[in-house]
Design an enzyme around this catalytic site. Structure first.
Site, PDB file in Angstrom:
ATOM      1  N   HIS A 252      23.001 -31.835  86.576  1.00 24.05           N
ATOM      2  CA  HIS A 252      23.259 -31.871  85.127  1.00 24.05           C
ATOM      3  C   HIS A 252      21.977 -31.868  84.298  1.00 24.05           C
ATOM      4  O   HIS A 252      22.036 -32.083  83.092  1.00 24.05           O
ATOM      5  CB  HIS A 252      24.081 -33.112  84.775  1.00 24.05           C
TER       6      HIS A 252
ATOM      7  N   SER B  14      26.254 -38.111  86.654  1.00 26.80           N
ATOM      8  CA  SER B  14      27.266 -37.174  86.171  1.00 26.80           C
ATOM      9  C   SER B  14      28.372 -37.829  85.362  1.00 26.80           C
ATOM     10  O   SER B  14      28.989 -37.180  84.532  1.00 26.80           O
ATOM     11  CB  SER B  14      27.849 -36.393  87.343  1.00 26.80           C
TER      12      SER B  14
ATOM     13  N   LYS C 293      27.017 -25.347  86.490  1.00 26.98           N
ATOM     14  CA  LYS C 293      27.029 -26.118  85.241  1.00 26.98           C
ATOM     15  C   LYS C 293      26.255 -25.355  84.168  1.00 26.98           C
ATOM     16  O   LYS C 293      26.767 -24.371  83.669  1.00 26.98           O
ATOM     17  CB  LYS C 293      26.542 -27.521  85.518  1.00 26.98           C
TER      18      LYS C 293
HETATM   19  C1  LIG Z   1      28.960 -30.938  90.263  1.00 26.64           C
HETATM   20  C2  LIG Z   1      27.995 -31.700  91.085  1.00 26.64           C
HETATM   21  C3  LIG Z   1      27.768 -31.350  92.413  1.00 26.64           C
HETATM   22  C4  LIG Z   1      28.593 -30.325  93.130  1.00 26.64           C
HETATM   23  O1  LIG Z   1      28.211 -29.045  92.780  1.00 26.64           O
HETATM   24  P1  LIG Z   1      29.241 -27.856  93.034  1.00 26.64           P
HETATM   25  O2  LIG Z   1      28.404 -26.643  92.967  1.00 26.64           O
HETATM   26  O3  LIG Z   1      30.236 -27.955  91.936  1.00 26.64           O
HETATM   27  O4  LIG Z   1      29.842 -28.078  94.383  1.00 26.64           O
HETATM   28  C5  LIG Z   1      26.784 -32.032  93.098  1.00 26.64           C
HETATM   29  N1  LIG Z   1      26.073 -33.013  92.514  1.00 26.64           N
HETATM   30  C6  LIG Z   1      26.297 -33.398  91.239  1.00 26.64           C
HETATM   31  C7  LIG Z   1      25.477 -34.505  90.655  1.00 26.64           C
HETATM   32  C8  LIG Z   1      27.270 -32.759  90.487  1.00 26.64           C
HETATM   33  O5  LIG Z   1      27.511 -33.147  89.260  1.00 26.64           O
END
Ligand SMILES: *Cc1c(COP(=O)(O)O)cnc(C)c1O
Length: 401
Positions: A204, A176, A236
């Site tokens: 992602h 990320s 996302k």
């Molecule tokens: C954003 C993210 C999360 C958390 O997800 P949320 O739904 O925002 O709690 C978990 N793992 C990764 C790799 C992320 O980038």
């Protein structure tokens, strides 16, 4: 001992690590109003531009009319609603797995899954750059916790030979803060040799990688034998909220029985699941979003390299510019802000010490002209920051002399 919060906060400031929350006063999009100012933004994870899509908004509205607002109860009591169920079926079909389970957030999906699968007497092996939620999950599980070198199958293999009990290998699909891809073919081969399971958090990658947006497993052509535990998040590229785990019938039933962050929380508002069903449909149908995004990524990378910026090995819309010190990263972010451009500075402990960076993210709704504006602003800002950096070094050397 009493709490000395004043000192802790002062130290945080002194370390250039103090965090603040910019106030967003508009919907997500390439242009946002933030802290009262209209800015061109390159920092959201709304990669496909679905968070403010009219059809997704309409689906949310219709969902609220039909199902009300709150989920009302946890899934195991009576909060498991029709739209949650329909979304799980659609996500299972999308991922090509027998079943999928919807969680309220990605953080909870990761905590719940790891802690349901391993405990005392077991082992969990994680990439050292994994997302905080995965690292927290590993620690909370009580299993023997070990981190292998970033994306390094040999380092993983060495740790696998020393692992005990049921062993879970856990990795981000797309990292990320770096934007690079996990080397899943090698990591999965190493895990399989030792009978370990692989869990991939593709927060992602879903919607972006693979011919149909099926994420990193589609990109590499890997099946459920390679990656038995597949996690995706919905906040996302999907542009909504929540997360899911996809896998076998037994895996999903195990999570329903044992994943505490699944069991002891209210289900997400069913209208959000209605919205996600719509964004899943758009993400599968509208290939232009991925195509345009990929051309923006190529445009940004060649432009940034021409300026002499240090990019990372990323084929994704996450395009970090490596700076090093937190103060310089903040200074560059501030220069850009003065030029009406918003890019987040990412500092330790989110990233390793000495690797502060600007995290540029691109969206399918950005135009080529907007990316060019970013590049012009970066060239000017970088020149200013790097020349003041040089002046500082000269001054320090003068002091020493
Ligand atoms: C954003 C993210 C999360 C958390 O997800 P949320 O739904 O925002 O709690 C978990 N793992 C990764 C790799 C992320 O980038």
């Amino acid at each position: 001992m009493s709490f000395d919060l004043t000192a802790r906060l002062a130290q945080r400031r002194a370390d250039d690590l103090y965090r603040q929350r910019p106030l967003l006063e508009s919907p997500q999009g390439p242009e946002v109003v933030i802290d009262g100012r209209r800015m061109l933004a390159f920092c959201s994870n709304d990669y496909l531009g679905l968070a403010s899509h009219p059809e997704v908004i309409a689906a949310l509205r219709a969902g609220a009319e039909r199902w009300g607002v709150g989920g009302g109860a946890s899934h195991l009591v009576n909060g498991h609603c029709g739209p949650h169920h329909d979304l799980e079926l659609a996500l299972a079909e999308f991922t090509g797995r027998p079943r999928a389970l919807l969680f309220s957030t990605g953080y909870m999906a990761n905590l719940g899954t790891v802690t349901a699968l391993v405990g005392k007497g077991d082992s969990v092996l994680e990439d050292r750059l994994n997302h905080a939620s995965l690292l927290d999950a590993g620690l909370l599980s009580g299993a023997r916790f070990s981190r292998y070198l970033h994306n390094d199958a040999a380092s993983l293999a060495a740790r696998l030979t020393r692992s005990e009990g049921s062993t879970l290998v856990v990795t981000d699909g797309v990292f990320s803060m770096d934007g690079d891809l996990a080397d899943l073919p090698s990591l999965c081969a190493a895990a399989r040799k030792q009978g370990a399971w692989v869990m991939v958090d593709d927060a992602h990658g879903f919607g972006l990688l693979g011919a149909n947006g099926g994420g990193i497993v589609e990109h590499f052509g890997l099946g459920a034998d390679d990656v038995p535990v597949l996690v995706g998040t919905l906040g996302k590229a999907f542009g909504t909220a929540g997360a899911f785990v996809a896998g076998s019938e037994e895996l999903i039933e195990t999570l329903i029985q044992f994943a505490r962050p699944y069991i002891y929380t209210t289900s997400q508002p069913p209208a959000v699941a209605c919205a996600t069903l719509k964004s899943l449909e758009l993400l599968r149908r509208e290939h232009w979003r991925r195509k345009h995004l990929n051309s923006l990524i190529a445009r940004f990378r060649s432009g940034a390299e021409a300026i002499g910026l240090r990019l990372m090995d990323s084929p994704t819309p996450i395009q970090p510019i490596l700076i090093g010190g937190s103060r310089q990263a903040l200074a560059l972010s501030a220069e850009l802000r003065e030029r009406g451009i918003l890019v987040g500075a990412i500092r330790p402990p989110t990233v390793p010490a000495g690797t502060a960076r600007l995290r540029v993210t691109l969206s399918a709704l950005h135009s080529e002209a907007q990316v060019d504006r970013l590049l012009v602003a970066l060239a000017e800002s970088w020149q200013r920051v790097s020349s003041s950096l040089l002046a500082e070094i000269d001054a320090e050397e003068g002091d020493d002399a």
